[in-house]
Design an enzyme around this catalytic site. Structure first.
Site, short mmCIF file in Angstrom:
data_model
loop_
_atom_site.label_atom_id
_atom_site.label_comp_id
_atom_site.label_asym_id
_atom_site.label_seq_id
_atom_site.Cartn_x
_atom_site.Cartn_y
_atom_site.Cartn_z
N GLU A 93 0.68 -1.01 -0.08
CA GLU A 93 -0.15 -0.04 0.12
C GLU A 93 0.79 1.27 -0.17
O GLU A 93 0.30 2.38 -0.40
CB GLU A 93 -1.00 -0.08 1.06
CG GLU A 93 -1.98 -1.01 1.22
CD GLU A 93 -2.96 -1.19 2.49
OE1 GLU A 93 -2.41 -0.24 3.41
OE2 GLU A 93 -3.63 -1.82 2.70
N HIS A 113 9.89 5.28 7.75
CA HIS A 113 8.37 5.70 8.15
C HIS A 113 8.16 4.89 9.58
O HIS A 113 8.18 3.69 9.83
CB HIS A 113 7.12 5.11 7.17
CG HIS A 113 5.74 5.33 7.73
ND1 HIS A 113 5.17 6.53 8.67
CD2 HIS A 113 4.87 4.20 7.76
CE1 HIS A 113 4.10 6.24 8.86
NE2 HIS A 113 3.79 5.04 8.53
N HIS A 115 5.79 4.66 13.38
CA HIS A 115 4.39 5.06 14.32
C HIS A 115 4.96 5.61 15.82
O HIS A 115 4.30 5.39 16.87
CB HIS A 115 3.40 4.12 14.23
CG HIS A 115 2.73 3.84 13.32
ND1 HIS A 115 1.83 3.05 13.02
CD2 HIS A 115 2.65 4.44 11.98
CE1 HIS A 115 1.05 2.76 11.90
NE2 HIS A 115 1.90 4.00 10.99
N HIS A 180 -1.60 9.62 11.50
CA HIS A 180 -0.93 8.20 11.05
C HIS A 180 0.52 8.13 11.71
O HIS A 180 0.53 7.35 12.75
CB HIS A 180 -0.95 8.39 9.63
CG HIS A 180 -0.48 7.19 9.03
ND1 HIS A 180 -0.42 6.88 7.66
CD2 HIS A 180 0.37 5.97 9.69
CE1 HIS A 180 0.14 5.67 7.34
NE2 HIS A 180 0.41 5.37 8.52
#
Length: 250
Positions: A93, A113, A115, A180
């Site tokens: 994705e 990336h 979190h 996000h």
């Protein structure tokens, strides 16, 4: 996810087996380990990391980063197409998210990336993260980290939002993805990982400082002062190294 060859990955023929490609694969794996060691990952350990191979391709983590090995990396085109290896749907994705950063920023060599919890708190609050800690100055983000408006993960809306912010903020090395997480990019995987750690520590400090009156901006000229200090230390280190070599030679 359809693959070209499940054995055709970064560690074998997916990157033509070049020494440089193997080196970048190992750098990605080491960067992932450093992020876990630094304690900046979320409870799930979710993240994706990539490293540019050339003008058209990059290596990408397969959908997990914990206990990652170089041969598990996939090779992806800047257009988001899987070229070699395997990707779980969670990584499939976001191929366009990585690809668009490489296309927009030709000097970028790696992307991370995460979190990371404190940085993600700013993303959830839609609040830019100010640059008020020295590690952010030193590791490549001497300005606030801007927020990209929310869009479904990997969607055209999300990708367009990233491009828009990168074009409006040409010197930023990181963005917060609204609701996000954090997206960081740098010249190589180690630099990007170091900046993730600096940003997460800064976000933690901002949140903690709010309880005792709030964080305070740097004085004018702080970035120049830090750069001068780094340059001075580099010169001193080089001088010491030359002196050591001279002593050994004598």
């Amino acid at each position: 996810m359809d693959t070209r060859d499940t054995k055709d990955t970064a560690g074998t023929t997916g990157t033509a087996g070049t020494p440089e490609a193997r080196s970048r694969a190992h750098q990605l794996v080491e960067a992932a380990r450093q992020l876990f060691a630094a304690g900046v990952m979320s409870h799930s350990g979710h993240a994706n990391l990539s490293a540019r191979l050339d003008a058209d391709r990059f290596l990408l983590t397969p959908g997990f980063v914990r206990d990652l090995e170089p041969h598990q990396l996939a090779t992806v085109g800047l257009d988001g197409r899987l070229l070699a290896g395997e990707l779980r749907s969670v990584s499939a994705e976001i191929t366009t998210m990585h690809g668009v950063v490489y296309r927009t920023r030709p000097q970028v060599g790696a992307i991370v990336h995460t979190h990371s919890p404190a940085a993600t708190a700013f993303a959830v609050a839609h609040r830019p993260l100010p640059c008020r800690t020295e590690p952010m100055l030193r590791f490549g983000q001497p300005e606030e980290v801007p927020v990209v408006p929310w869009g479904p993960r990997g969607s055209d809306v999300s990708v367009r939002g990233i491009v828009d912010v990168l074009e409006r903020r040409p010197t930023t090395s990181a963005v917060l993805l609204a609701n996000h997480g954090l997206l960081v990019f740098g010249p190589d995987a180690a630099a990007a990982a170091h900046l993730v750690v600096a940003i997460e520590e800064s976000a933690e400090a901002e949140i903690a400082a709010a309880a005792i009156g709030g964080a305070v901006d740097f004085p004018a000229g702080a970035l120049e002062a830090v750069r001068a200090s780094i340059a001075q230390a580099t010169v001193a280190q080089a001088s010491a190294a030359r002196a050591s070599v001279a002593r050994v030679a004598s």
